[in-house]
Design an enzyme around this catalytic site. Structure first.
Site, PDB file in Angstrom:
ATOM      1  N   ARG A  88       0.805  -1.220   0.000  1.00  0.00           N
ATOM      2  CA  ARG A  88       0.000   0.000   0.000  1.00  0.00           C
ATOM      3  C   ARG A  88       0.841   1.275   0.000  1.00  0.00           C
ATOM      4  O   ARG A  88       0.560   2.205  -0.764  1.00  0.00           O
ATOM      5  CB  ARG A  88      -0.927   0.041   1.236  1.00  0.00           C
ATOM      6  CG  ARG A  88      -2.186  -0.754   1.073  1.00  0.00           C
ATOM      7  CD  ARG A  88      -2.632  -1.317   2.391  1.00  0.00           C
ATOM      8  NE  ARG A  88      -1.684  -2.340   2.812  1.00  0.00           N
ATOM      9  CZ  ARG A  88      -1.778  -3.614   2.475  1.00  0.00           C
ATOM     10  NH1 ARG A  88      -2.797  -4.033   1.788  1.00  0.00           N
ATOM     11  NH2 ARG A  88      -0.861  -4.497   2.844  1.00  0.00           N
ATOM     12  N   THR A  89       1.862   1.335   0.839  1.00  0.00           N
ATOM     13  CA  THR A  89       2.604   2.599   0.936  1.00  0.00           C
ATOM     14  C   THR A  89       3.285   2.902  -0.393  1.00  0.00           C
ATOM     15  O   THR A  89       3.176   4.010  -0.926  1.00  0.00           O
ATOM     16  CB  THR A  89       3.632   2.541   2.082  1.00  0.00           C
ATOM     17  OG1 THR A  89       2.942   2.146   3.268  1.00  0.00           O
ATOM     18  CG2 THR A  89       4.276   3.882   2.316  1.00  0.00           C
ATOM     19  N   LYS A 118      25.646  -4.327  -3.193  1.00  0.00           N
ATOM     20  CA  LYS A 118      27.117  -4.342  -3.280  1.00  0.00           C
ATOM     21  C   LYS A 118      27.744  -3.708  -2.052  1.00  0.00           C
ATOM     22  O   LYS A 118      28.946  -3.496  -1.988  1.00  0.00           O
ATOM     23  CB  LYS A 118      27.576  -3.565  -4.514  1.00  0.00           C
ATOM     24  CG  LYS A 118      27.051  -4.085  -5.833  1.00  0.00           C
ATOM     25  CD  LYS A 118      27.635  -3.246  -6.968  1.00  0.00           C
ATOM     26  CE  LYS A 118      26.948  -3.521  -8.283  1.00  0.00           C
ATOM     27  NZ  LYS A 118      27.320  -2.526  -9.291  1.00  0.00           N
ATOM     28  N   ARG A 139      11.634   3.620   2.871  1.00  0.00           N
ATOM     29  CA  ARG A 139      11.307   2.642   3.939  1.00  0.00           C
ATOM     30  C   ARG A 139      12.557   1.823   4.219  1.00  0.00           C
ATOM     31  O   ARG A 139      13.213   1.351   3.292  1.00  0.00           O
ATOM     32  CB  ARG A 139      10.171   1.723   3.506  1.00  0.00           C
ATOM     33  CG  ARG A 139       9.974   0.574   4.498  1.00  0.00           C
ATOM     34  CD  ARG A 139       8.730  -0.207   4.257  1.00  0.00           C
ATOM     35  NE  ARG A 139       7.550   0.583   4.596  1.00  0.00           N
ATOM     36  CZ  ARG A 139       6.306   0.117   4.539  1.00  0.00           C
ATOM     37  NH1 ARG A 139       6.080  -1.118   4.147  1.00  0.00           N
ATOM     38  NH2 ARG A 139       5.284   0.888   4.871  1.00  0.00           N
ATOM     39  N   HIS A 167       5.821   5.727  11.337  1.00  0.00           N
ATOM     40  CA  HIS A 167       5.259   5.633   9.988  1.00  0.00           C
ATOM     41  C   HIS A 167       4.312   6.824   9.844  1.00  0.00           C
ATOM     42  O   HIS A 167       3.092   6.672   9.870  1.00  0.00           O
ATOM     43  CB  HIS A 167       4.518   4.294   9.848  1.00  0.00           C
ATOM     44  CG  HIS A 167       4.195   3.904   8.447  1.00  0.00           C
ATOM     45  ND1 HIS A 167       4.272   4.769   7.367  1.00  0.00           N
ATOM     46  CD2 HIS A 167       3.773   2.709   7.933  1.00  0.00           C
ATOM     47  CE1 HIS A 167       3.913   4.119   6.264  1.00  0.00           C
ATOM     48  NE2 HIS A 167       3.615   2.874   6.581  1.00  0.00           N
TER      49      HIS A 167
HETATM   50  N1  ASP Z   1       1.864  -1.772   6.663  1.00  0.00           N
HETATM   51  C1  ASP Z   1       2.137  -1.334   8.008  1.00  0.00           C
HETATM   52  C2  ASP Z   1       3.595  -0.984   8.185  1.00  0.00           C
HETATM   53  O1  ASP Z   1       4.346  -0.969   7.214  1.00  0.00           O
HETATM   54  C3  ASP Z   1       1.654  -2.302   9.038  1.00  0.00           C
HETATM   55  C4  ASP Z   1       2.264  -3.679   9.013  1.00  0.00           C
HETATM   56  O2  ASP Z   1       3.195  -3.956   8.274  1.00  0.00           O
HETATM   57  O3  ASP Z   1       1.770  -4.490   9.792  1.00  0.00           O
HETATM   58  O4  ASP Z   1       4.005  -0.686   9.276  1.00  0.00           O
END
Ligand code: ASP
Length: 340
Positions: A88-89, A118, A139, A167
């Protein structure tokens, strides 16, 4: 070297008027107070900024519903750099950028094929990618990594999850969903259920809720309680807060039931994970005891904490929450890139 005089390909003045000057971020154009910002933590947001972003997100929804997309960020490039899995993100940041007319360098499935494999440092990778882009979404599994990246970069960096840390964009979309679904935030009873220790979304959401007059209920197994530092912040604010191990204690009064996945990847001892992974399962039977006007949220992915039989209940708001993620991220991208 002798060159023949070239006819210009572009009328740059006209283009600048239409799409904004390159460097309007660096020039410190401050119309919304967010231009040029790194978004690293929810601690950067007060009620005014939340109001601004939520208002813009509503406009984005209206725009997408009517015309699908616009040219607001035409020519701008976003790099999505993901060292941890994401559906989703990453997809919503890509969709957000494209609906605003910009484009994306997606290093979301490919970190293992990039120079990271590398042994390149995060700082060097960021310094390279900023040569091609106007904003970076990162991320990474380590707490504080987004800050390291932001220090290396001269362009905005947006934290899309730094290990069990924060987050922030998820928390903004969570809070926006609460506001949209319940019509208010002040006065609500909000219960968070599951992995409150490693769940970065609940850390960020709790910190955002400190700006509001809410009651908080934290439901978790003993080993997955909300970190003490965050509990202290909640208590210092004077909010009504209680911890429990049993979801039955909160189900009748909750206006928002925010369910989370137990974060398997953060456990060093998988036997411990197995002990707690199925502690809470939200079922239609449990929801019979809940208010008629309440919502169930989840940052997703779910791995069994919410029975699929709950999905058809109008109180199940988690897929509407997913959609709100795109509008919030559109609003954030526009803001940090100077489109106030
Ligand atoms: N998608 C959310 C996160 O990246 C929650 C999860 O992974 O459980 O933190």
């Amino acid at each position: 070297m002798e060159t023949t005089k070239l006819q210009p390909l572009f009328n740059l003045q006209e283009l600048e008027t239409k799409f904004g000057r390159n460097g309007d971020v660096a020039n410190g154009h401050k119309a919304n107070g967010l231009t040029g910002w790194d978004i690293l933590s929810v601690e950067q947001f007060d009620r005014d900024k939340l109001g601004y972003i939520f208002g813009r997100a509503e406009e984005m929804r209206e725009m997408v519903n009517r015309v699908h997309g616009v040219d607001l960020l035409k020519g701008r490039v976003l790099t999505c750099l993901f060292y941890e899995p994401s559906t989703r993100t990453s997809a919503s940041f890509i969709a957000a950028m494209e609906r605003l007319g910009g484009s994306v360098i997606p290093i979301t499935q490919g970190v293992q094929f990039s120079s990271v494999s590398k042994g390149e440092t995060l700082a060097d990778t960021i310094r390279t990618l900023e040569q091609y882009s106007d904003v970076i979404v990162l991320r990474h599994p380590e707490i504080g990594s987004a800050r390291v990246a932001a220090e290396a970069a001269g362009i905005p960096v947006i934290n899309a999850g730094d290990g069990p840390g924060e987050h922030p964009t998820q928390a903004l979309l969570d809070l926006f969903t609460i506001q949209e679904e319940m019509g208010r935030i002040d006065g609500l009873k909000i219960a968070m259920v599951g992995d409150l220790r490693f769940g970065r979304t609940v850390h960020s959401l709790t910190k955002l809720l400190l700006h509001f007059d809410v009651s908080l209920r934290f439901v978790s197994p003993e080993i997955l309680r909300m970190p003490l530092k965050i509990m202290n912040e909640v208590r210092d604010k004077g909010l009504n807060v209680r911890e429990t191990h049993d979801v039955a204690d909160v189900i009748e009064n909750a206006d928002v039931l925010y369910v989370t996945r137990v974060q398997k990847e953060r456990f060093s001892d998988l036997a411990q994970y197995d002990e707690v992974k199925d502690n809470y399962i939200i079922t239609p039977e449990l929801l019979e005891r809940a208010k008629q006007k309440m919502i169930v949220l989840h940052p997703l992915p779910r791995v069994g904490e919410i029975s699929p039989a709950v999905d058809s209940d109008p109180r199940a708001a988690y897929f509407r929450q997913v959609q709100n993620g795109m509008y919030i991220r559109m609003a954030l991208l526009a803001a940090v890139l100077g489109k106030a």
